[in-house]
Structures are given as structure tokens and as C-alpha cells.
Design an enzyme around this catalytic site. Structure first.
Site, mmCIF file in Angstrom:
data_model
loop_
_atom_site.group_PDB
_atom_site.id
_atom_site.type_symbol
_atom_site.label_atom_id
_atom_site.label_comp_id
_atom_site.label_asym_id
_atom_site.label_seq_id
_atom_site.Cartn_x
_atom_site.Cartn_y
_atom_site.Cartn_z
ATOM 1 C CD GLU A 134 -2.415 -1.576 2.599
ATOM 2 O OE1 GLU A 134 -2.406 -0.544 3.015
ATOM 3 O OE2 GLU A 134 -3.344 -2.276 2.836
ATOM 4 N NE ARG A 276 35.115 -1.824 -29.622
ATOM 5 C CZ ARG A 276 35.102 -0.948 -30.987
ATOM 6 N NH1 ARG A 276 34.226 -0.759 -31.821
ATOM 7 N NH2 ARG A 276 35.072 0.545 -30.457
ATOM 8 C CD GLU A 371 8.131 -12.054 -5.165
ATOM 9 O OE1 GLU A 371 8.606 -12.989 -4.463
ATOM 10 O OE2 GLU A 371 7.343 -12.177 -6.382
HETATM 11 C C1 LIG Z 1 8.121 -3.429 -10.086
HETATM 12 C C2 LIG Z 1 7.109 -3.961 -9.159
HETATM 13 C C3 LIG Z 1 6.262 -5.134 -8.682
HETATM 14 C C4 LIG Z 1 5.362 -4.702 -7.493
HETATM 15 N N1 LIG Z 1 4.764 -5.672 -7.376
HETATM 16 C C5 LIG Z 1 3.978 -6.328 -6.644
HETATM 17 C C6 LIG Z 1 2.897 -6.611 -6.649
HETATM 18 O O1 LIG Z 1 2.719 -7.421 -7.006
HETATM 19 N N2 LIG Z 1 1.583 -6.932 -5.361
HETATM 20 C C7 LIG Z 1 1.791 -5.918 -4.031
HETATM 21 O O2 LIG Z 1 2.070 -5.889 -2.992
HETATM 22 N N3 LIG Z 1 3.102 -5.447 -3.745
HETATM 23 C C8 LIG Z 1 4.062 -5.541 -5.357
HETATM 24 N N4 LIG Z 1 5.213 -4.698 -5.308
HETATM 25 C C9 LIG Z 1 5.305 -4.165 -4.152
HETATM 26 C C10 LIG Z 1 7.271 -4.508 -3.371
HETATM 27 O O3 LIG Z 1 6.937 -5.364 -2.870
HETATM 28 C C11 LIG Z 1 7.419 -2.933 -2.768
HETATM 29 O O4 LIG Z 1 7.801 -1.888 -3.244
HETATM 30 C C12 LIG Z 1 8.793 -3.607 -1.495
HETATM 31 O O5 LIG Z 1 8.322 -4.954 -0.709
HETATM 32 C C13 LIG Z 1 9.286 -2.463 -1.159
HETATM 33 O O6 LIG Z 1 8.099 -1.640 -0.068
HETATM 34 P P1 LIG Z 1 8.240 -0.065 -0.728
HETATM 35 O O7 LIG Z 1 8.553 0.074 -2.089
HETATM 36 O O8 LIG Z 1 6.810 0.497 0.681
HETATM 37 O O9 LIG Z 1 9.361 0.792 0.169
HETATM 38 P P2 LIG Z 1 10.152 1.477 1.549
HETATM 39 O O10 LIG Z 1 9.060 0.165 2.585
HETATM 40 O O11 LIG Z 1 9.367 2.957 1.692
HETATM 41 O O12 LIG Z 1 11.394 1.142 2.470
HETATM 42 C C14 LIG Z 1 12.093 2.687 1.419
HETATM 43 C C15 LIG Z 1 13.448 2.028 1.537
HETATM 44 O O13 LIG Z 1 13.006 1.604 3.383
HETATM 45 C C16 LIG Z 1 14.315 0.293 3.573
HETATM 46 N N5 LIG Z 1 13.773 0.064 4.707
HETATM 47 C C17 LIG Z 1 12.432 -0.259 5.311
HETATM 48 N N6 LIG Z 1 12.528 -0.970 6.490
HETATM 49 C C18 LIG Z 1 13.717 -1.342 6.375
HETATM 50 C C19 LIG Z 1 14.458 -1.346 7.706
HETATM 51 N N7 LIG Z 1 13.688 -2.044 8.790
HETATM 52 N N8 LIG Z 1 15.781 -1.436 7.899
HETATM 53 C C20 LIG Z 1 16.250 -1.436 6.724
HETATM 54 N N9 LIG Z 1 16.199 -0.778 5.937
HETATM 55 C C21 LIG Z 1 14.728 0.000 5.376
HETATM 56 C C22 LIG Z 1 13.808 0.042 2.137
HETATM 57 O O14 LIG Z 1 14.428 -1.342 1.821
HETATM 58 C C23 LIG Z 1 13.884 1.144 1.216
HETATM 59 O O15 LIG Z 1 15.632 0.784 0.342
HETATM 60 C C24 LIG Z 1 6.176 -4.134 -6.345
HETATM 61 C C25 LIG Z 1 6.712 -3.121 -6.685
HETATM 62 C C26 LIG Z 1 7.696 -2.632 -7.884
HETATM 63 C C27 LIG Z 1 9.005 -1.798 -8.147
#
Ligand SMILES: Cc1cc2nc3c(=O)[nH]c(=O)nc-3n(C[C@H](O)[C@H](O)[C@H](O)COP(=O)(O)OP(=O)(O)OC[C@H]3O[C@@H](n4cnc5c(N)ncnc54)[C@H](O)[C@@H]3O)c2cc1C
Length: 388
Positions: A134, A276, A371
Site C-alpha cells: 500500500e 571487439r 518481494e
Molecule cells: C516493479 C514492482 C512490482 C511490484 N509488484 C507487487 C505486487 O504484485 N504486489 C504487491 O503487493 N507489491 C508489489 N510491489 C511492491 C514491493 O513489494 C514493495 O515496493 C517493496 O516491498 C518495498 O516497499 P516500499 O516500496 O513501500 O518501500 P519502503 O518500505 O518505503 O522502503 C524504503 C526504503 O527503506 C528501506 N527499509 C524499510 N524498512 C527498513 C528496515 N527495517 N531496515 C532497513 N531498511 C529498511 C527499504 O529497504 C527501502 O530501501 C512491487 C514493486 C515494484 C517496484
């Protein structure tokens, strides 16, 4: 050097080896010549989709009684490694039906749910999506706020999911929602299976990514979305378990794709190093270039060995949560390093669209995020170590 995965394939029963050969022919003879078209349209053309269905690609992991091929995690991984040799959209189309989008139904669904959904998913008639993330909760998945409230007829869902793969054309969604805010992830989250046509479910426009048009992610918005009681997937309150178990297997198969794409990048680099020329020699005669190839080969060898080990443990029924995290962390990070190195090996040509390696890098970059990010995998591995 023969890859440890190719060695493992040699040990498979003949019918499995023949199936992988069939997939290889499909990928290299039928799909690859259409790679550029797919890069422009973002979709496999209808005739390729037809062949994907004929080959059973949409139901590789699904039970035979519903029309699937019931392949184990190892065979599924081997197929994904083969698919790395064509445009990523082919994998994107079939992958969620075999994993995130179907495993909740396969593992926790009622007979009625299995009959209704798995049959269509295995045949490739329907496409599945998995809705966990979300805008306010990604890594911290236990903190989701999409709410499902119980009514006399069933449930009403409200909330927004985002980055949902295949949502623009999916027919069915596994949705993870809060059913008891007090309990949260400890018994207050439940999984549901929701048909696309349900009033109150809306799929927003594609969220464009660096993966290009072959990546299809959207917001899925639930507003007063009424679903019947029999749309509940698994026991009430166990939705977080449904989601986490689904993700473990996904991390293994995703790593197989990363390995396949890295192998493809290295093969492109190897070919280029032999042809190359600079300073009157093949660039492959320079030690700097040789080390790029050698480091990449070592990393692929290590990731492949980890993949085989994780699959063997899974086949024995072991809990592979930690191994899946280690493999996903290593394979996705190293595959990105390799693709970056192969761009460098190609010089200016590596940076061009025509060269093709930049596309592999752009696609692979997602693997360190989806994931569970690399940071979350490290956190899981360390937590397990400190618990011991
Ligand atoms: C191309 C793509 C396809 C996707 N497909 C799906 C899907 O089909 N279904 C679905 O449900 N989701 C999907 N996602 C979502 C994906 O699983 C999330 O983007 C991912 O889990 C990271 O969550 P976030 O983007 O909210 O990042 P955030 O949680 O906001 O993280 C931001 C940064 O903070 C870091 N961070 C967060 N918590 C910690 C911690 N405790 N310690 C250290 N670092 C931390 C993270 O590693 C990251 O670097 C998809 C995402 C992408 C980009």
C-alpha cells in the site's frame, strides 16, 4: 564450464529434460525474434500467448486436477531461467499465475475456490494479481490499513493497494486486508480472493517504471467493495501467514530468473570480448576485461548452487524462509552487479538501447526491491541468527 543448474538438469527424468528443451525452443525460436515488438507493445502477441497456454506455462505449479503441470519449485525455477532469454513480458504474464496470485488459493482455498479459479489460471484464461503493498506500507507489510469489515452477507473492503503487478489486465486479485485492527498481524489480517468485476474495485492507470512498457503495475482501489463470505481465503486472521508463505517460494523462483538474466548478460559480454578490438587486440585479451567475466562467472556459480540447495530443502519439506532470503539477497544483488559490469564491458555500446544489455540491467534492478527489499532480507536473516 557447465553450470551447476545444467548439471542438475542432466539428472532429471527424461520427460522433464524434454519439457525444458521444448521451453528453450519456444523461447529462442518463437519468442526472441519478437523481442523488439514486445518491448514496444508491452504484451506478448496473441499467437505467443496461445503457445504459452499450449505449453502449460500459466499452470506450471498448479495441481494436475485443475489442469496444471504440478511442477516442483526446482522445475519451475529451471523454466524461469529459460524464459530469461526473451523479453521479460513473457515471464511477467505467466509468473504471478504460478506464484503470488495462485499460491494462497492453492494452499488455503476451499474446493469451490480452487475449482473456480485454479482451472482458469492454469489454462491461462485468467490472469492473477497479488495485492499486499500500500502507499503507506511496503516493507512494513504488517502495517497495512486496507480494511475488510464483516457484514451479514460477507465483507466490505476499503483501501488502496499500489505497485500491483499485472493489475491492468488481471481477472482475479488475492487481497490482504485488516479484519481486526487491535490484533494487526497477530491474527487481525485476513486474505480474500476478489473478482475484477466486483463493484467497488477499480484499477488505476499503469504506474510507469524504469522497467519500461513490459512492466505492468497499478494501484488497485477498493471503495465499499462488497464480497461474499465465501471470498475469504484461509482462516480469518491468518492472512499474514498466507502472504508470507507465498513470498518464500516467490523469492526462490525470482532468484532463478535473476540468474538466467545474469547468464544472458555474461554471454553477451563474452561474445563481445572475443570480437571487439582495441589497441590492436581483442578486448578479452585485457586482464581488466577478463576479471569482469571471471567475477561474474563466480557469482553465477555461487547463486546457482544456492538455488539448487534451496529447492532441495523445499522438496524435503524444510522451512526455507532463511535460505530463500539469503538466495534472493545474493542472486538479485549479484545479478545487478553483473549486468552493470557487462554494460561497462561493452563500452558505449553497452549504454545504447541497440546493445540490449541496458535493458537487462533495468529489468534486473527491480529484483532488489520486489518481494522484500535487500534490506528486509538482511533483517530477516539476522533476526533468525539472533533468535538461535
Ligand atoms: C516493479 C514492482 C512490482 C511490484 N509488484 C507487487 C505486487 O504484485 N504486489 C504487491 O503487493 N507489491 C508489489 N510491489 C511492491 C514491493 O513489494 C514493495 O515496493 C517493496 O516491498 C518495498 O516497499 P516500499 O516500496 O513501500 O518501500 P519502503 O518500505 O518505503 O522502503 C524504503 C526504503 O527503506 C528501506 N527499509 C524499510 N524498512 C527498513 C528496515 N527495517 N531496515 C532497513 N531498511 C529498511 C527499504 O529497504 C527501502 O530501501 C512491487 C514493486 C515494484 C517496484
Amino acid at each position: 564450464m557447465t553450470s551447476p543448474i545444467d548439471k542438475a538438469i542432466e539428472q532429471l527424468p527424461e520427460e522433464h529434460r524434454e519439457f525444458l528443451q521444448q521451453i528453450r525452443r519456444f523461447v529462442r525460436d518463437d519468442c526472441s525474434p519478437r523481442d523488439e515488438d514486445m518491448e514496444k507493445t508491452g504484451h506478448p502477441p496473441d499467437d505467443l500467448l496461445g503457445k504459452m497456454r499450449e505449453l502449460g506455462l500459466f499452470g506450471l505449479t498448479l495441481p494436475e486436477e485443475y489442469g496444471g503441470l504440478a511442477l516442483d519449485l526446482k522445475m519451475f525455477s529451471f523454466v524461469l531461467r529459460e524464459l530469461a532469454w526473451t523479453n521479460p513480458v513473457v515471464r511477467t504474464y505467466m509468473n504471478i499465475n504460478n506464484g503470488l496470485g495462485s499460491s494462497g488459493i492453492k494452499n488455503y482455498g476451499t474446493d469451490e475456490q480452487k475449482e473456480k479459479y485454479l482451472t482458469k489460471l492454469a489454462a491461462g484464461e485468467w490472469i492473477a494479481s497479488f495485492c499486499l503493498t500500500e502507499p503507506g506500507a511496503g516493507s512494513d507489510a504488517a502495517n497495512i490499513s486496507t480494511r475488510a469489515e464483516k457484514t451479514d452477507e460477507g465483507w466490505v473492503i476499503d483501501g488502496t493497494k499500489h505497485y500491483i503487478t499485472n493489475a491492468p489486465f488481471a481477472n482475479v486479485f488475492t487481497v490482504i486486508a485488516v479484519t481486526d485492527p487491535e490484533k494487526g498481524s497477530r491474527g487481525g489480517i485476513t486474505a480474500f480472493v476478489v473478482d475484477r468485476e466486483t463493484p467497488g474495485l477499480e484499477v488505476a492507470p499503469v504506474q510507469a517504471t524504469m522497467g519500461g512498457v513490459a512492466q505492468h503495475q497499478s494501484e488497485v482501489i477498493f471503495e465499499g467493495c462488497k464480497i461474499p463470505a465465501n471470498a475469504q481465503l484461509g482462516p480469518e486472521g491468518q492472512g499474514f501467514r498466507v502472504a508470507m508463505q507465498t513470498l518464500d517460494e516467490g523469492r526462490v523462483s525470482l532468484s532463478a530468473s535473476a540468474i538466467g538474466i545474469a547468464e544472458r548478460a555474461v554471454e553477451a559480454g563474452r561474445q563481445y570480448a572475443m570480437t571487439r578490438r582495441a589497441f590492436g587486440k581483442r578486448i578479452g585479451d585485457f586482464q581488466g576485461i577478463q576479471w569482469m567475466l571471471a567475477d561474474s562467472a563466480v557469482e553465477i556459480y555461487a547463486a546457482s548452487t544456492m538455488l539448487l540447495d534451496a529447492c532441495d530443502r523445499h522438496a524435503r519439506g524444510d522451512d526455507i524462509s532463511r535460505e530463500a532470503s539469503m538466495l534472493k539477497l545474493f542472486a538479485s544483488e549479484k545479478a545487478c552487479d553483473i549486468a552493470d559490469r557487462m554494460i561497462q564491458l561493452h563500452g558505449g555500446y553497452g549504454y545504447t538501447i541497440e546493445g540490449g544489455v541496458e535493458r537487462l540491467y533495468r529489468y534486473l534492478r527491480m529484483f532488489r526491491i520486489v518481494e522484500g527489499t535487500s534490506e528486509i532480507q538482511r533483517m530477516k536473516i539476522a533476526k533468525a541468527m539472533l533468535r538461535e
